[in-house]
Structures are given as C-alpha cells and as structure tokens.
Enzyme design. Structure first.
Site, PDB file in Angstrom:
ATOM      1  N   LYS A 118      -8.092  -2.987  11.270  1.00 33.16           N
ATOM      2  CA  LYS A 118      -7.057  -4.023  11.309  1.00 33.16           C
ATOM      3  C   LYS A 118      -7.215  -4.878  12.559  1.00 33.16           C
ATOM      4  CE  LYS A 118      -3.919  -1.396   8.408  1.00 33.16           C
ATOM      5  NZ  LYS A 118      -2.866  -0.389   8.318  1.00 33.16           N
ATOM      6  N   GLN A 121       1.517   2.283  12.058  1.00 31.66           N
ATOM      7  CA  GLN A 121       0.625   2.964  11.120  1.00 31.66           C
ATOM      8  C   GLN A 121       1.268   4.261  10.609  1.00 31.66           C
ATOM      9  OE1 GLN A 121      -2.446   1.745  10.028  1.00 31.66           O
ATOM     10  NE2 GLN A 121      -2.339   3.452   8.591  1.00 31.66           N
ATOM     11  N   ASP A 156       4.123  -5.702   7.104  1.00 32.41           N
ATOM     12  CA  ASP A 156       3.796  -4.684   6.100  1.00 32.41           C
ATOM     13  C   ASP A 156       4.753  -4.770   4.908  1.00 32.41           C
ATOM     14  OD1 ASP A 156       1.618  -3.049   6.274  1.00 32.41           O
ATOM     15  OD2 ASP A 156       2.558  -1.557   7.592  1.00 32.41           O
TER      16      ASP A 156
END
Ligand code: NAP
Length: 292
Positions: free
Chosen positions: A54, A98, A121
């Site tokens: 990422k 995460q 997200d």
C-alpha cells in the site's frame, strides 16, 4: 467456449496511472500531495506485506505515505490516540488501520474513531450508511474494484441478475449495495442459503466472496455469465479462488483469475479513494470519469 480472462492486474495498473495523472495537477494547485496514513499493529507477516504494498502504490501515484508501525502490545487507548491525531492532521486525507488487529484491541472502537471523511477503507458505519442510501462517501476497496471490472465488460448493468455469495461487511454486503445501485436484480447468498447452485444458475453476474477454495462449481455457472472471484485461499497447490476456475472458465463469458484478478484492484481503489478524499477536503472536483 472459453471465457475471456479479466486482467485485474492490467486494469489496476491503468487505474493507478490514471490517478497519478490527476495527482500532478492537484499538487500544483494545492501545494501538497494527497496523503494516506497506514497503521499496522504487530508483526503479522501477511499484514506487513499488505502495508508495504500500500505504501509503495501510494508513493508511485505521487502521494504521500505515512506509515505507523506499532508494537503488538499497543493498547486500545494508544491506538485511539494515534487515530485522533491523524483525524486532525491536515496532511492526511486517508486513514487505514490494517486488520486484523491483535485480539486485545477493540477493533470496532478503533474503526468508529476514524473520521468518516478520511475513512478510505469505507468500513465506518457512516460510510456503510451512505452507501445504503446512495450518498457520497467511501466504498470499500474490494467491492469497488469488482464493480469497475464488471463495468468494463457491461457498461450497462441495469436489469442484470446478480448473485453475490457471501455477506461480510467488507465484501458481500457493499458489493450487493453497489450492484443494486447499478439497478441489477441482486440476490445475496450465505451459509444458510438453501440450494446456492440454483441461485447461481440464473445469474448473469456472479461475485464469489466465501473464503472456501473452489466452492463455486463449473456446472453452477450460466453459459456466458461474468464471474468475479474475490476469494484468496492458500492451499498446498498455491493460491486459489472461491471458484473452480478451470471448470467455470469453460462455461462463463468472462472470469477473473486468482491471483491477478480482484486482488490488484483493491490497492488501486485505495489509491483512488485517497485521491478523491484529498479533492473533497480541498473543495476541488476529482475529474474522474465513471471508469475510475
Ligand atoms: P468472511 O467475512 O469470512 O465472509 C464469508 C461469507 O461467506 C459469509 O457471509 C458466510 O456466510 C459465507 N459462507 C461461508 N461458508 C459458506 C457456505 N458454505 N455457503 C455459502 N456461504 C458461505 O469473508 P470475506 O472477508 O468476505 O472474504 C471472502 C473471501 O474474499 C476470502 O477468501 C478473503 O480472503 C477474500 N478477500 C479478498 C480480498 C481481495 O483483495 N481480493 C479482499 C477481502 C477478502 P455467513 O454470513 O452466513 O457466515
């Protein structure tokens, strides 16, 4: 008949390159790069790989990557304090924590603490709600990537029969919402569904997000259907999807491989969402067409 392979790797590379071309004028106009903060707690090797990719993709798009690596014994309070700092940091347009977090951390509390307008997200309940009512927000990256792949094949999705297998908050449910928004007729199946095969057999579009290797059988697929395989299952023979690829490929019209299908689209959509967030926060149009 052999299905067309949907090349998610190439599509993701195009999307990332497209975003990079938009980032350059953004920087020229605002004097700053869009910024993505990624938080990793602990040393789970798979998570560490995701975080590294990422960061790399963020920098390659010309954006700034802020990586926060915290020890596994980080408390919920310390993590919440970091999230609150990132919420008010003007350089940060997107915040990604995460998952999975270590068991002692209250994951829901952490996700709820993220400013919904930086929640690239799309996991915050506010963004789930926005998606449900069709308001602008952030859509989870994996289903968004699936939709972009489907739109390449079917510029007009309206009226198509779509069957989603799986109802998780990060894939199945938002996927169903997105397809509904495109005016598909959507069926969501799950572990308590009676006769999944019968549902799949009438689907023009199948999205499999089950987490069981080769769950979807070739003879479930309607000839010519488009099959999107979200599954990533590690087996003795390597990575396989949730669809019996070889059998489905013989019947489907188009199908994503695993790996190289949906997976690369997830990170590309994260880059996209971060750029869109930066534009919203600066009050600028994002200039992206429907294909981005
Ligand atoms: P999840 O949270 O475990 O959800 C799985 C869903 O499948 C649940 O809704 C479950 O139903 C349903 N299910 C389980 N067994 C079933 C059965 N026998 N028949 C029918 N439905 C069944 O998984 P997820 O997070 O959505 O992920 C799904 C897959 O996608 C996994 O392989 C994951 O690794 C992969 N994934 C890939 C990406 C990517 O970037 N490509 C991103 C995210 C996830 P119930 O709700 O009834 O339990």
């Amino acid at each position: 008949m052999t299905a067309t392979l949907i090349d998610g790797k190439a599509r993701a590379a195009r999307l990332r390159a497209d975003i990079a071309t938009h980032v350059a004028p953004f920087k020229a106009a605002t004097g700053r790069a869009p910024g993505l903060a990624v938080v990793l707690v602990g040393e789970d090797p798979a998570s560490a790989v995701y975080v590294r990719s990422k960061g790399k993709a963020t920098r390659e798009a010309g954006m700034e990557s802020f990586e926060h690596r915290l020890p596994v014994d980080t408390t919920s309070e310390a993590l919440l304090a970091l999230v609150r700092d990132l919420n008010v940091d003007p350089r940060v347009d997107g915040i990604l924590v995460q998952l999975p977090l270590p068991a002692h951390i209250d994951t829901q509390a952490v996700l709820l603490a993220i400013d919904p307008d930086k929640d690239v997200d799309g996991f915050h309940p506010v963004n789930a709600g926005r998606l449900a009512i069709g308001a602008a927000g952030f859509v989870p990256c994996t289903p968004l990537g699936c939709l972009l792949l489907l739109q390449d094949i079917h510029p007009q999705l309206a009226g198509m029969e779509a069957v989603v297998i799986g109802r998780s908050n990060i894939v199945g449910k938002p996927m169903a919402q997105l397809l509904l928004q495109q005016s598909c007729t959507v069926t969501v199946t799950h572990s308590r569904t009676r006769d999944i095969a019968a549902h799949v057999r009438r689907a023009d579009i199948v999205v499999a997000a089950v987490g069981i290797a080769q769950f979807v059988q070739g003879d479930w697929i309607k000839p010519g259907a488009s099959v999107i395989d979200v599954g990533i299952n590690r087996t003795e023979t390597g990575l396989v999807g949730d669809v019996d690829f070889a059998a489905a490929q013989a019947v489907a019209g188009a199908i994503t491989p695993v790996p190289g299908g949906v997976g690369p689209m997830t990170i590309a959509c994260l880059i996209r969402n971060t750029y869109v967030s930066a534009c919203r926060r600066e009050g600028r149009p994002d200039g992206l067409g429907t294909a981005s």
